[in-house]
Design a protein around this motif. Structure first.
Motif, short mmCIF file in Angstrom:
data_model
loop_
_atom_site.label_atom_id
_atom_site.label_comp_id
_atom_site.label_asym_id
_atom_site.label_seq_id
_atom_site.Cartn_x
_atom_site.Cartn_y
_atom_site.Cartn_z
N GLY A 199 -51.59 -11.62 40.22
CA GLY A 199 -51.66 -12.11 38.85
C GLY A 199 -52.33 -13.45 38.73
N LYS A 200 -52.80 -13.71 37.53
CA LYS A 200 -53.49 -14.97 37.22
C LYS A 200 -52.49 -15.93 36.58
CE LYS A 200 -57.16 -16.86 34.40
NZ LYS A 200 -58.15 -16.61 33.38
N PRO A 201 -52.40 -17.18 37.07
CA PRO A 201 -51.47 -18.12 36.45
C PRO A 201 -51.97 -18.55 35.07
CG PRO A 201 -52.78 -19.26 38.10
CD PRO A 201 -53.16 -17.80 38.16
N THR A 202 -51.17 -18.27 34.06
CA THR A 202 -51.55 -18.61 32.69
C THR A 202 -50.31 -18.97 31.89
OG1 THR A 202 -51.27 -16.34 31.89
CG2 THR A 202 -53.47 -16.93 32.64
N ARG A 203 -50.56 -19.60 30.76
CA ARG A 203 -49.51 -19.84 29.78
C ARG A 203 -49.10 -18.47 29.23
NH1 ARG A 203 -48.35 -24.26 26.18
NH2 ARG A 203 -49.82 -25.49 27.38
N SER A 204 -47.84 -18.33 28.86
CA SER A 204 -47.41 -17.07 28.25
C SER A 204 -48.09 -16.91 26.89
CB SER A 204 -45.89 -17.06 28.10
OG SER A 204 -45.47 -18.12 27.29
N LEU A 205 -48.12 -15.68 26.39
CA LEU A 205 -48.70 -15.43 25.07
C LEU A 205 -47.89 -16.11 23.98
CD1 LEU A 205 -49.53 -11.63 25.42
CD2 LEU A 205 -51.12 -13.57 25.57
N GLU A 206 -46.58 -16.15 24.20
CA GLU A 206 -45.68 -16.77 23.23
C GLU A 206 -44.46 -17.28 23.97
OE1 GLU A 206 -42.54 -14.90 20.20
OE2 GLU A 206 -44.61 -14.60 19.54
N SER A 207 -43.96 -18.42 23.56
CA SER A 207 -42.67 -18.91 24.03
C SER A 207 -42.01 -19.59 22.85
CB SER A 207 -42.82 -19.88 25.20
OG SER A 207 -41.55 -20.25 25.66
N LYS A 208 -41.01 -18.94 22.31
CA LYS A 208 -40.38 -19.42 21.08
C LYS A 208 -38.91 -19.77 21.37
CE LYS A 208 -39.30 -17.97 16.40
NZ LYS A 208 -39.34 -16.86 15.46
N LEU A 209 -38.56 -20.99 21.05
CA LEU A 209 -37.17 -21.42 21.17
C LEU A 209 -36.35 -20.67 20.13
CD1 LEU A 209 -35.07 -23.41 22.39
CD2 LEU A 209 -35.68 -24.95 20.50
N ILE A 210 -35.33 -19.93 20.59
CA ILE A 210 -34.48 -19.20 19.62
C ILE A 210 -33.06 -19.73 19.60
CG2 ILE A 210 -35.92 -17.13 19.61
CD1 ILE A 210 -33.89 -15.77 21.40
N LEU A 211 -32.68 -20.55 20.60
CA LEU A 211 -31.35 -21.16 20.58
C LEU A 211 -31.36 -22.43 21.40
CD1 LEU A 211 -28.24 -20.94 19.92
CD2 LEU A 211 -28.03 -19.88 22.18
N ARG A 212 -30.80 -23.47 20.83
CA ARG A 212 -30.48 -24.70 21.57
C ARG A 212 -29.07 -25.05 21.15
NH1 ARG A 212 -34.80 -28.40 21.76
NH2 ARG A 212 -34.93 -27.98 23.97
N ALA A 213 -28.11 -24.96 22.09
CA ALA A 213 -26.71 -25.14 21.75
C ALA A 213 -26.05 -26.14 22.69
CB ALA A 213 -25.98 -23.79 21.81
N PRO A 214 -25.92 -27.41 22.25
CA PRO A 214 -25.19 -28.39 23.06
C PRO A 214 -23.71 -28.01 23.14
CG PRO A 214 -26.45 -29.46 21.29
CD PRO A 214 -26.48 -27.99 21.05
N ASP A 215 -23.10 -28.27 24.30
CA ASP A 215 -21.68 -27.91 24.45
C ASP A 215 -20.74 -29.08 24.18
OD1 ASP A 215 -21.82 -29.52 26.73
OD2 ASP A 215 -21.45 -27.89 28.15
N GLY A 216 -21.30 -30.25 23.83
CA GLY A 216 -20.46 -31.41 23.56
C GLY A 216 -19.98 -32.13 24.81
N GLN A 217 -20.37 -31.60 25.98
CA GLN A 217 -19.96 -32.20 27.25
C GLN A 217 -21.18 -32.58 28.10
OE1 GLN A 217 -17.27 -29.36 29.00
NE2 GLN A 217 -15.74 -29.68 27.43
N GLY A 218 -22.31 -32.80 27.40
CA GLY A 218 -23.50 -33.26 28.10
C GLY A 218 -24.44 -32.18 28.58
N ARG A 219 -24.14 -30.93 28.27
CA ARG A 219 -25.02 -29.82 28.66
C ARG A 219 -25.42 -29.05 27.41
NH1 ARG A 219 -25.29 -28.80 33.95
NH2 ARG A 219 -25.63 -26.58 33.75
N GLU A 220 -26.50 -28.30 27.52
CA GLU A 220 -26.93 -27.44 26.42
C GLU A 220 -27.49 -26.14 26.98
OE1 GLU A 220 -30.03 -29.25 24.07
OE2 GLU A 220 -31.11 -29.91 25.84
N THR A 221 -27.28 -25.08 26.21
CA THR A 221 -27.87 -23.79 26.55
C THR A 221 -29.14 -23.65 25.73
OG1 THR A 221 -25.75 -22.80 27.09
CG2 THR A 221 -27.53 -21.28 26.51
#
Length: 149
Positions: free
Chosen positions: A26-48
């Motif tokens: 394969g050829k190294p390339t940027r993906s066709l699309e990368s869309k953030l669908i969730l950013r969820a901080p847990d209140g303890q310094g981490r996020e999903t």
């Protein structure tokens, strides 16, 4: 004084052997699309963080690593994960693979149609989900936007 976690991860990675780009399909390339669908901080310094990513057939992510590991689930198509020192791991629609922290890797769309993926990470707030290490591929680092602190 110990290095900051961000610096320590880069130092640890610099001490590791990397995946040989010439050995990957394969050829190294940027993906066709990368869309953030969730950013969820847990209140303890981490996020999903969950991104929906689409990768064209015959292309691959540049060699990179994840500070905190992550999981990719294939919704459509197929992907093959290449990890340093391990056999390739093929995943088709409905399957997932785990990406361990600190391991050089590349994900290749090994199928004949676009691969639609969910990339799932839990990281310290403000930490990037991946670090591109393949020479000449620095611009692709921006595929996953840097988290806001």
């Amino acid at each position: 004084m110990a290095p900051a976690p961000d610096q320590q991860a880069m130092h640890d990675h610099d001490q590791m052997a990397t995946v040989d780009p010439a050995a990957l399909p394969g050829k190294p390339t940027r993906s066709l699309e990368s869309k953030l669908i969730l950013r969820a901080p847990d209140g303890q310094g981490r996020e999903t963080i969950v991104n929906r990513t689409i990768r064209a057939p015959g292309t691959r992510a540049p060699i990179h690593f994840h500070d905190a590991g992550g999981t990719t689930c294939v919704l459509e198509g197929e992907m093959t994960l290449y990890l340093k020192g391990q056999a390739p791991q093929r995943a088709v629609a409905g399957q997932c693979y785990y990406m361990p922290s600190g391991m050089p890797m590349s994900g290749v769309n090994s199928g004949s149609v676009n691969a639609v993926l969910l990339d799932i990470f839990t990281v310290p707030v403000g930490t990037p989900v991946w670090r591109v290490t393949e020479e000449g591929m620095d611009a692709i680092q921006q595929q996953f936007p840097a988290p806001q602190k």
